[in-house]
Design an enzyme around this catalytic site. Structure first.
Site, PDB file in Angstrom:
ATOM      1  N   SER A 151      89.436  16.878  25.900  1.00  0.00           N
ATOM      2  CA  SER A 151      88.925  18.009  25.287  1.00  0.00           C
ATOM      3  C   SER A 151      88.053  17.969  23.971  1.00  0.00           C
ATOM      4  O   SER A 151      88.064  16.952  23.484  1.00  0.00           O
ATOM      5  CB  SER A 151      90.139  18.977  24.765  1.00  0.00           C
ATOM      6  N   LYS A 152      87.585  19.263  23.688  1.00  0.00           N
ATOM      7  CA  LYS A 152      86.533  19.278  22.540  1.00  0.00           C
ATOM      8  C   LYS A 152      87.157  18.398  21.039  1.00  0.00           C
ATOM      9  O   LYS A 152      86.490  17.946  20.493  1.00  0.00           O
ATOM     10  CB  LYS A 152      86.584  20.847  22.037  1.00  0.00           C
ATOM     11  N   ARG A 153      88.424  18.671  21.019  1.00  0.00           N
ATOM     12  CA  ARG A 153      89.095  17.864  19.757  1.00  0.00           C
ATOM     13  C   ARG A 153      88.996  16.595  19.686  1.00  0.00           C
ATOM     14  O   ARG A 153      89.056  15.887  18.846  1.00  0.00           O
ATOM     15  CB  ARG A 153      90.614  18.552  19.452  1.00  0.00           C
ATOM     16  N   GLY A 208      86.165  15.005  19.950  1.00  0.00           N
ATOM     17  CA  GLY A 208      84.710  14.686  19.524  1.00  0.00           C
ATOM     18  C   GLY A 208      83.830  15.309  20.723  1.00  0.00           C
ATOM     19  O   GLY A 208      84.300  16.029  21.708  1.00  0.00           O
ATOM     20  N   GLU A 216      75.590  17.445  23.944  1.00  0.00           N
ATOM     21  CA  GLU A 216      76.025  16.765  22.659  1.00  0.00           C
ATOM     22  C   GLU A 216      75.404  15.117  22.400  1.00  0.00           C
ATOM     23  O   GLU A 216      75.316  14.908  21.424  1.00  0.00           O
ATOM     24  CB  GLU A 216      77.531  17.074  22.483  1.00  0.00           C
TER      25      GLU A 216
END
Ligand code: GLU
Length: 497
Positions: free
Chosen positions: A253-255, A257, A263
């Site tokens: 997930s986003k956490r 990176g 991105e």
């Protein structure tokens, strides 16, 4: 044998992330390997979740990655339209048929009633599937519920016993208890098809031969198989690709990176490195080779070699691989790819790029072995563009505070002042001679000079730096350092020798 046809069917609810990129890549590799077609289909019937622009951004990311499709919302094709929101007629036709044949029925239960039912089932330890309450409503009962203003959903009749087996090319045979599934919704009360239903109708009408998608859809597959059977259609082949986990083995997930392709692009990754890296998330070629061009991957790809165990996403390895791809880039291409990053950092503008193209290319060349992403180039090269940097603190202690540093730097400076030909080779010869004459090691002259010219203790070869900075700039920076050392960094006017 029928021509291979596969699809990538994103819901336009956000960006293209690593998981989606891997799914589309496997479909693309398979299609290209088999001489088949890749179809892009937008699953946009869930209007609450659809995000404006998401479809365009997903397509943009695919184009940037270099993945092309043969049919889709933008290019059209013989089995369109390719947006589910424009295909309602097909879903209506099919649901009408199932209703008429008694294979589906109208369900008038409200969300509250369903929640109560689920709770009761839970308390009594029964499967959570729908009880089938509306299966046998009489026409009069249905009319009565309709006059109450209720709008029916449509449910598929699911056998209450037995099991449904998914024959998966990657996972093998996976069985699901029908009783656990229960009659499920195929058309919602607002008339919108449920995902499983729209997906099957489209996969059939678009003549899909293989459904290659993420493991998280495996539990949908028995439902989809029931829909194929109810409609009397032949099953495609299924291949569920393994999950991608973060290094801590939790769901990516986003956490963890950067996870979206956009991105990665903005962080200076190259599309070929990303493709190569994500191809290895769950697949490996027979020969064990890790570096592959797109063409090589196409040649080597097979579903048989896709693993059924989760893949671990490792950003460090991606960074390393990206660095390898940067090293292989032709000079001119690397320049063009890097300029936007230098511009963003305010180091160059269009005019500068136009006027000093060769110099800029050489500057980038000098650090190409030292960066893992294009976004690292501005920092790695910033001292080439301006000399007003702060000297690295540890470097000052180590080199500028040595007793003889002033006389060493001064000797170095005067040897350069009279140097006629300003190229790395001549500078090196001259500089090494100074060290020899002084009876010191090359490093005793080179290290303080590097700190004086770049503010740092590491970087590209010093003589390349000097040749690129030019004589006047090198002398100026040496003067600045000499003055700074004389004043012990107090900022007082330096005494230039
Ligand atoms: N729209 C689904 C998703 O984005 C597609 C699933 C499938 O490939 O069937 O996950």
């Amino acid at each position: 044998m029928a021509k291979v046809r596969v699809r990538f069917a994103p819901s336009p609810t956000g960006y293209l992330h690593v998981g989606g990129a891997r799914t589309v890549l496997f479909n693309w590799l398979f299609a290209r390997n088999q001489g088949g077609d890749l179809v892009l289909r937008l699953e946009d019937t869930d209007t609450d979740r659809t995000v404006v622009d998401a479809a365009e951004r997903i397509m943009e990311s695919l184009r940037w990655l270099g993945i092309d499709w043969d049919e889709g919302p933008d290019v059209g094709g013989p089995y369109g339209p390719y947006r589910q929101s424009e295909r309602r007629e097909f879903y209506r036709e099919h649901s009408k048929r199932l209703l008429e044949e008694g294979l589906a029925y109208e369900c008038y239960c409200t969300p509250e009633e369903l929640a109560k039912e689920r709770e009761l089932a839970k308390r009594e330890g029964r499967p959570a599937g729908y009880s089938g309450k509306c299966r046998n409503l009489t026409k009069t009962e249905r009319e009565r519920l309709k006059t109450l203003g209720r709008r029916p959903a449509l449910r598929l009749c699911v056998p209450s016993v037995g099991e449904t087996v998914v024959e998966d090319l990657i996972r093998g045979s996976v069985s699901f208890e029908n009783a656990e599934i229960g009659d499920f919704i195929i058309v919602k009360s607002d008339g919108m098809p449920a995902y499983n239903f729209a997906c099957v109708v489209d996969d059939v009408l678009m003549k899909m031969t293989h459904i290659i998608r993420g493991d998280e859809h495996l539990s949908n597959t028995p439902r989809q198989i029931m829909i194929y059977r109810a409609l009397g259609y032949e099953l495609p082949q299924f291949a569920h690709v393994p999950m991608i986990l973060a290094p801590d083995r939790t769901k990516l997930s986003k956490r963890h990176g950067a996870v979206s392709v956009e991105e990665f692009r903005d962080a200076g990754f190259l599309p070929e490195a990303i493709l190569n890296y994500i191809a290895l998330l769950g697949w490996s070629p027979q020969d064990g080779e890790e570096f592959m061009t797109k063409d090589e991957m196409v040649k080597k790809f097979s579903l048989q070699r896709v693993s059924s165990t989760p893949a671990i996403y490792d950003i460090t390895k991606l960074g390393w691989m990206n660095g390898c791809y940067i090293r292989q880039k032709p000079t001119e291409e690397l320049l063009n790819l890097t300029v936007p990053f230098l511009k963003d950092a305010g180091l160059v503008d269009d005019e500068f790029v136009r006027d000093r193209k060769t110099w800029l290319s050489e500057v980038i060349e000098s650090v190409r072995d030292r960066v893992r992403t294009l976004a690292e180039v501005p920092d790695a090269t910033s001292f080439f563009f301006a000399g007003d940097f702060v000297y690295d603190e540890a470097g000052v202690k180590k080199y500028f505070e040595k007793p003889d540093v002033l006389s060493i730097l001064t000797r170095g400076r005067s040897s350069l002042e009279n140097l006629e030909s300003w190229d790395a080779q001549s500078i090196e010869t001259t500089y090494r001679k100074v060290a020899a004459d002084l009876g010191i090691k090359g490093g005793d002259l080179i290290h303080p000079t590097r700190l004086a010219l770049t503010g740092r203790t590491a970087g590209p070869g010093l003589f390349v730096i000097m040749s690129l900075l030019g004589k006047a700039e090198v002398l100026k920076r040496l003067d600045r350092a000499i003055g700074w050392i004389q004043n012990k960094g107090t900022g007082r006017t330096p005494l230039v020798p």
